[in-house]
Design a protein around this motif. Structure first.
Motif, PDB file in Angstrom:
ATOM      1  N   THR A   5      52.702  56.491  23.682  1.00 11.44           N
ATOM      2  CA  THR A   5      53.096  57.871  23.405  1.00 11.44           C
ATOM      3  C   THR A   5      53.594  58.818  24.534  1.00 11.44           C
ATOM      4  OG1 THR A   5      50.891  58.664  23.790  1.00 11.44           O
ATOM      5  CG2 THR A   5      51.242  57.817  21.783  1.00 11.44           C
ATOM      6  N   LYS A  49      44.833  58.882  17.402  1.00 10.84           N
ATOM      7  CA  LYS A  49      45.891  59.812  16.768  1.00 10.84           C
ATOM      8  C   LYS A  49      45.462  60.901  15.996  1.00 10.84           C
ATOM      9  CE  LYS A  49      48.934  55.874  16.055  1.00 10.84           C
ATOM     10  NZ  LYS A  49      50.000  55.182  14.985  1.00 10.84           N
ATOM     11  N   THR A  50      43.949  60.966  15.517  1.00  7.94           N
ATOM     12  CA  THR A  50      43.487  61.900  14.923  1.00  7.94           C
ATOM     13  C   THR A  50      42.224  62.589  15.279  1.00  7.94           C
ATOM     14  OG1 THR A  50      42.314  60.881  13.201  1.00  7.94           O
ATOM     15  CG2 THR A  50      44.658  61.020  12.667  1.00  7.94           C
ATOM     16  N   ASN A  88      46.966  67.162  12.458  1.00  8.65           N
ATOM     17  CA  ASN A  88      46.855  65.589  12.442  1.00  8.65           C
ATOM     18  C   ASN A  88      47.842  65.421  11.108  1.00  8.65           C
ATOM     19  OD1 ASN A  88      44.342  64.531  13.619  1.00  8.65           O
ATOM     20  ND2 ASN A  88      44.121  66.828  13.148  1.00  8.65           N
ATOM     21  N   TYR A  91      53.286  61.280  11.491  1.00  6.86           N
ATOM     22  CA  TYR A  91      53.982  61.161  12.484  1.00  6.86           C
ATOM     23  C   TYR A  91      55.736  61.084  12.129  1.00  6.86           C
ATOM     24  CZ  TYR A  91      56.706  59.658  16.773  1.00  6.86           C
ATOM     25  OH  TYR A  91      57.748  59.457  17.750  1.00  6.86           O
ATOM     26  N   ASP A  98      51.934  61.937  18.077  1.00  6.08           N
ATOM     27  CA  ASP A  98      51.597  60.746  17.396  1.00  6.08           C
ATOM     28  C   ASP A  98      50.489  60.198  18.195  1.00  6.08           C
ATOM     29  OD1 ASP A  98      51.269  58.819  15.474  1.00  6.08           O
ATOM     30  OD2 ASP A  98      52.304  57.063  16.406  1.00  6.08           O
ATOM     31  N   HIS A  99      49.650  61.252  18.690  1.00  4.28           N
ATOM     32  CA  HIS A  99      48.526  61.280  19.948  1.00  4.28           C
ATOM     33  C   HIS A  99      47.635  62.523  19.379  1.00  4.28           C
ATOM     34  CE1 HIS A  99      47.455  59.791  24.122  1.00  4.28           C
ATOM     35  NE2 HIS A  99      46.540  60.719  23.782  1.00  4.28           N
ATOM     36  N   TYR A 100      46.402  62.411  19.495  1.00  5.13           N
ATOM     37  CA  TYR A 100      45.638  63.727  19.243  1.00  5.13           C
ATOM     38  C   TYR A 100      45.905  64.649  20.358  1.00  5.13           C
ATOM     39  CZ  TYR A 100      41.920  67.064  19.043  1.00  5.13           C
ATOM     40  OH  TYR A 100      41.175  68.154  19.097  1.00  5.13           O
TER      41      TYR A 100
END
Length: 135
Positions: A5, A49-50, A88, A91, A98-100
């Protein structure tokens, strides 16, 4: 193998960034397309991701960093307010990294940042209660 990412590339120094905080688990850096100067992204170094994937200790550190940055942003920019935003979802439509990550940014009257609502319009309290009744 999944591609790294943007945040991972910043952590590994493959991409340049204006970093304002870094620990073993968390990094914070200036957004390259800021709402206002002082717009910072706070992210875990690992590619969660979330919000739901974040371990409690990483979530706690992100929030402590946000508190510290809030004070630093107020002192440096004297904003009319401070905004937070975290997305969230799919993507790239709802989470382009695509990464928190948590956004924190100074707000100023007339800065043109705004909230655009959907076409459902203003609702009555009754309809809102019905919409969340079985949450």
């Amino acid at each position: 193998m999944e591609e790294s990412t943007i945040v991972e590339k910043i952590v590994s120094r493959e991409l340049p960034a204006a970093i304002v905080y870094e620990s073993d688990a968390v990094i914070a850096f200036a957004d390259h397309d800021p709402i206002n100067f002082g717009h910072i992204l706070i992210a875990p170094k690992k590619p969660y991701k979330t919000f739901l994937e974040l371990p409690a200790e990483v979530f706690g550190e992100i929030n402590e960093v946000a508190k510290d940055l809030y004070k630093r942003l107020e002192a440096k920019y004297s904003p009319d307010g401070i905004g937070f935003m975290q997305n969230n979802g799919t993507y790239p439509d709802f989470n382009a990294l695509d990464h928190y990550h948590l956004h924190i940014f100074p707000r100023f009257k007339g800065d043109k940042y705004g909230w655009v609502t959907s076409e459902i319009g203003i609702q009555t309290v009754k309809s809102l209660r019905e919409s969340i009744a079985d949450l």
